[in-house]
Design a protein around this motif. Structure first.
Motif, PDB file in Angstrom:
ATOM      1  N   ARG A  51       0.472  -6.957   1.044  1.00  0.00           N
ATOM      2  CA  ARG A  51      -0.134  -5.683   1.428  1.00  0.00           C
ATOM      3  C   ARG A  51       0.966  -4.756   1.910  1.00  0.00           C
ATOM      4  NH1 ARG A  51      -4.680  -5.696   5.881  1.00  0.00           N
ATOM      5  NH2 ARG A  51      -3.117  -6.903   6.980  1.00  0.00           N
TER       6      ARG A  51
ATOM      7  N   ARG B 279      10.580  -1.444   4.933  1.00  0.00           N
ATOM      8  CA  ARG B 279      10.330  -2.889   4.965  1.00  0.00           C
ATOM      9  C   ARG B 279      10.487  -3.564   3.610  1.00  0.00           C
ATOM     10  NH1 ARG B 279       4.565  -3.128   8.220  1.00  0.00           N
ATOM     11  NH2 ARG B 279       5.283  -2.345  10.241  1.00  0.00           N
TER      12      ARG B 279
ATOM     13  N   ALA C 117      -3.949   4.402   6.460  1.00  0.00           N
ATOM     14  CA  ALA C 117      -3.997   4.512   7.916  1.00  0.00           C
ATOM     15  C   ALA C 117      -4.222   3.114   8.449  1.00  0.00           C
ATOM     16  CB  ALA C 117      -5.126   5.427   8.358  1.00  0.00           C
ATOM     17  N   HIS C 118      -3.766   2.883   9.663  1.00  0.00           N
ATOM     18  CA  HIS C 118      -3.924   1.558  10.259  1.00  0.00           C
ATOM     19  C   HIS C 118      -5.293   1.513  10.939  1.00  0.00           C
ATOM     20  CE1 HIS C 118      -3.170  -1.998  12.648  1.00  0.00           C
ATOM     21  NE2 HIS C 118      -2.097  -2.217  11.931  1.00  0.00           N
TER      22      HIS C 118
ATOM     23  N   LYS D 241      -8.179  -2.345   1.832  1.00  0.00           N
ATOM     24  CA  LYS D 241      -6.990  -2.863   1.140  1.00  0.00           C
ATOM     25  C   LYS D 241      -7.098  -4.377   0.944  1.00  0.00           C
ATOM     26  CE  LYS D 241      -2.999  -0.581   1.332  1.00  0.00           C
ATOM     27  NZ  LYS D 241      -1.786   0.134   1.805  1.00  0.00           N
TER      28      LYS D 241
ATOM     29  N   ASP E 146       1.852  -9.863   4.726  1.00  0.00           N
ATOM     30  CA  ASP E 146       2.111  -8.458   5.022  1.00  0.00           C
ATOM     31  C   ASP E 146       3.550  -8.135   4.618  1.00  0.00           C
ATOM     32  OD1 ASP E 146      -0.434  -8.002   5.919  1.00  0.00           O
ATOM     33  OD2 ASP E 146       0.083  -7.844   8.051  1.00  0.00           O
ATOM     34  N   ASP E 147       3.869  -6.851   4.645  1.00  0.00           N
ATOM     35  CA  ASP E 147       5.209  -6.454   4.193  1.00  0.00           C
ATOM     36  C   ASP E 147       6.256  -6.575   5.301  1.00  0.00           C
ATOM     37  OD1 ASP E 147       4.408  -4.361   5.777  1.00  0.00           O
ATOM     38  OD2 ASP E 147       4.466  -2.840   4.201  1.00  0.00           O
ATOM     39  N   ASP E 148       5.855  -7.109   6.455  1.00  0.00           N
ATOM     40  CA  ASP E 148       6.835  -7.374   7.518  1.00  0.00           C
ATOM     41  C   ASP E 148       6.965  -8.883   7.732  1.00  0.00           C
ATOM     42  OD1 ASP E 148       4.315  -7.644   8.556  1.00  0.00           O
ATOM     43  OD2 ASP E 148       4.608  -6.259  10.244  1.00  0.00           O
TER      44      ASP E 148
ATOM     45  N   HIS F 237       4.956 -11.254  13.774  1.00  0.00           N
ATOM     46  CA  HIS F 237       5.786 -10.604  14.787  1.00  0.00           C
ATOM     47  C   HIS F 237       5.051 -10.442  16.112  1.00  0.00           C
ATOM     48  CE1 HIS F 237       3.602  -6.841  14.364  1.00  0.00           C
ATOM     49  NE2 HIS F 237       3.701  -6.967  13.047  1.00  0.00           N
TER      50      HIS F 237
HETATM   51  N1  UDP Z   1      -0.620  -1.144   6.365  1.00  0.00           N
HETATM   52  C1  UDP Z   1      -1.193  -0.435   5.346  1.00  0.00           C
HETATM   53  N2  UDP Z   1      -1.528   0.862   5.558  1.00  0.00           N
HETATM   54  C2  UDP Z   1      -1.285   1.477   6.753  1.00  0.00           C
HETATM   55  C3  UDP Z   1      -0.700   0.742   7.787  1.00  0.00           C
HETATM   56  C4  UDP Z   1      -0.381  -0.579   7.561  1.00  0.00           C
HETATM   57  O1  UDP Z   1      -1.390  -0.964   4.269  1.00  0.00           O
HETATM   58  O2  UDP Z   1      -1.594   2.667   6.877  1.00  0.00           O
HETATM   59  C5  UDP Z   1      -0.262  -2.534   6.102  1.00  0.00           C
HETATM   60  C6  UDP Z   1       1.213  -2.788   6.361  1.00  0.00           C
HETATM   61  O3  UDP Z   1       1.956  -2.516   5.201  1.00  0.00           O
HETATM   62  C7  UDP Z   1       1.211  -4.247   6.761  1.00  0.00           C
HETATM   63  C8  UDP Z   1      -0.159  -4.432   7.418  1.00  0.00           C
HETATM   64  O4  UDP Z   1      -0.974  -3.362   6.958  1.00  0.00           O
HETATM   65  O5  UDP Z   1       1.287  -5.077   5.610  1.00  0.00           O
HETATM   66  C9  UDP Z   1      -0.116  -4.417   8.933  1.00  0.00           C
HETATM   67  O6  UDP Z   1       0.469  -3.229   9.367  1.00  0.00           O
HETATM   68  P1  UDP Z   1       1.600  -3.202  10.484  1.00  0.00           P
HETATM   69  O7  UDP Z   1       2.535  -4.332  10.253  1.00  0.00           O
HETATM   70  O8  UDP Z   1       2.206  -1.828  10.486  1.00  0.00           O
HETATM   71  O9  UDP Z   1       0.792  -3.355  11.841  1.00  0.00           O
HETATM   72  P2  UDP Z   1       0.419  -4.638  12.720  1.00  0.00           P
HETATM   73  O10 UDP Z   1      -1.065  -4.726  12.616  1.00  0.00           O
HETATM   74  O11 UDP Z   1       1.103  -5.833  12.161  1.00  0.00           O
HETATM   75  O12 UDP Z   1       0.892  -4.295  14.070  1.00  0.00           O
END
Ligand code: UDP
Ligand code: MN
Length: 280
Positions: free
Chosen positions: A20, A29, A72-73, A81, A103-105, A213
């Motif tokens: 994703r 990333r 958007a998150h 997604k 995820d991409d991180d 993370h």
């Molecule tokens: N992501 C996305 N669209 C967004 C924000 C995040 O597809 O607008 C994806 C992002 O690429 C990652 C995952 O959702 O694969 C989680 O996002 P992020 O690592 O930024 O946040 P976390 O929830 O881990 O703090």
């Protein structure tokens, strides 16, 4: 002897990887993944992304902007997604044995993942990952008024072929999955845990070698980290302090801000000297 080798490869499990990501994270990333672990399993990697990404074959991407809206998150958009993961999983069900989301991180040690999944029978229903919370999700309402464990998507999850098959009635269309998230008011990973536990009676197989993370202490003990990192399956990364920062800085920091290239080199070459010359 030769036929033996051929047999071994045709018997080995096939893993499909969905990542994703978002055009916004391509330079931040994804390029580090493309330079490292993805390059080892290119043909088996598919991307769920808002719009087209450079340097990736078009038939390995599924675009979400038209259906999910701009990235958007948010709960709804991330559910939308994740719903696309299943479009890919169902499309390729006959070609693969295991279906994983990252995820991409995340850095994935594909050899360790393959070794681990090879010990399990993909014709049995499996839901594998890292338990997100230290306890179950409490649930008392119908349907399925029972508590359940769920795995965080941010540490990576893997589902067996059998599980994908069983999930088909609930994940056939994107709107089905989104409606489910909205009706239950669950984030994508909790909703998936609910579907698997409640409707299919598939409980989480916990694997603590998957990491996100979010784990504060995983990176923070130098001795333990250096002794064990070769055994882990996934790593999450995030600045300022959630990445393998006890590894030696083998590359210029602007080329390797998360030390993912360093990690990759050490995992596959192991001799620091050799990595130093290879990376620079
Ligand atoms: N992501 C996305 N669209 C967004 C924000 C995040 O597809 O607008 C994806 C992002 O690429 C990652 C995952 O959702 O694969 C989680 O996002 P992020 O690592 O930024 O946040 P976390 O929830 O881990 O703090
Ligand atoms: Mn993340």
């Amino acid at each position: 002897k030769n036929s033996n080798i051929i047999n071994q490869t045709s018997n080995s499990i096939r893993i499909l990887y969905v990542i994703r990501t978002s055009s916004y994270f391509y330079q931040k990333r994804l390029i580090y993944l493309l330079q490292t672990w993805i390059s080892l399993v290119n043909q088996d990697v598919f991307f769920v992304t808002d719009i087209l990404l450079p340097n990736i074959s078009q038939n390995h991407m599924i675009l979400t902007k038209q259906i999910c809206g701009p990235d958007a998150h948010s709960m709804n958009i991330l559910c939308c997604k994740t719903a696309h993961d299943f479009i890919i999983f169902h499309r390729y069900i006959s070609e693969y044995d295991w279906f994983c989301h990252f995820d991409d991180d995340q850095y994935v040690n594909v050899n360790n993942l393959k070794k681990y999944l090879s010990t399990l029978d993909f014709n049995q229903p499996y839901y594998i990952g890292r338990a997100s919370w230290s306890n179950t999700i409490k649930r008392s309402k119908e349907p399925y008024p029972y508590s359940f464990w769920f795995a965080t998507l941010g540490a990576g999850i893997c589902l067996s072929k059998r599980t994908i098959y069983l999930l088909k009635p609930y994940t056939q269309s994107v709107s089905q999955f989104i409606d489910g998230c909205i009706n239950e008011n669950y984030h994508d990973d909790i909703y998936l845990g609910f579907l698997l536990n409640g409707y299919l009676n598939i409980t989480l197989t916990k694997n603590n070698h998957f990491h996100s993370h979010l784990e504060k202490f995983f990176y923070h003990n130098k001795q333990i980290f250096l002794r064990t990192f070769t055994n882990e399956i996934t790593f999450g990364f995030n600045i300022p302090d959630r990445y393998p920062y006890y590894l030696p800085q083998l590359d210029k920091s602007y080329l390797d801000p998360y030390r993912i290239r360093t990690l990759h080199c050490l995992l596959y070459i192991t001799q620091i000297k050799e990595c130093e010359t290879k990376i620079r």
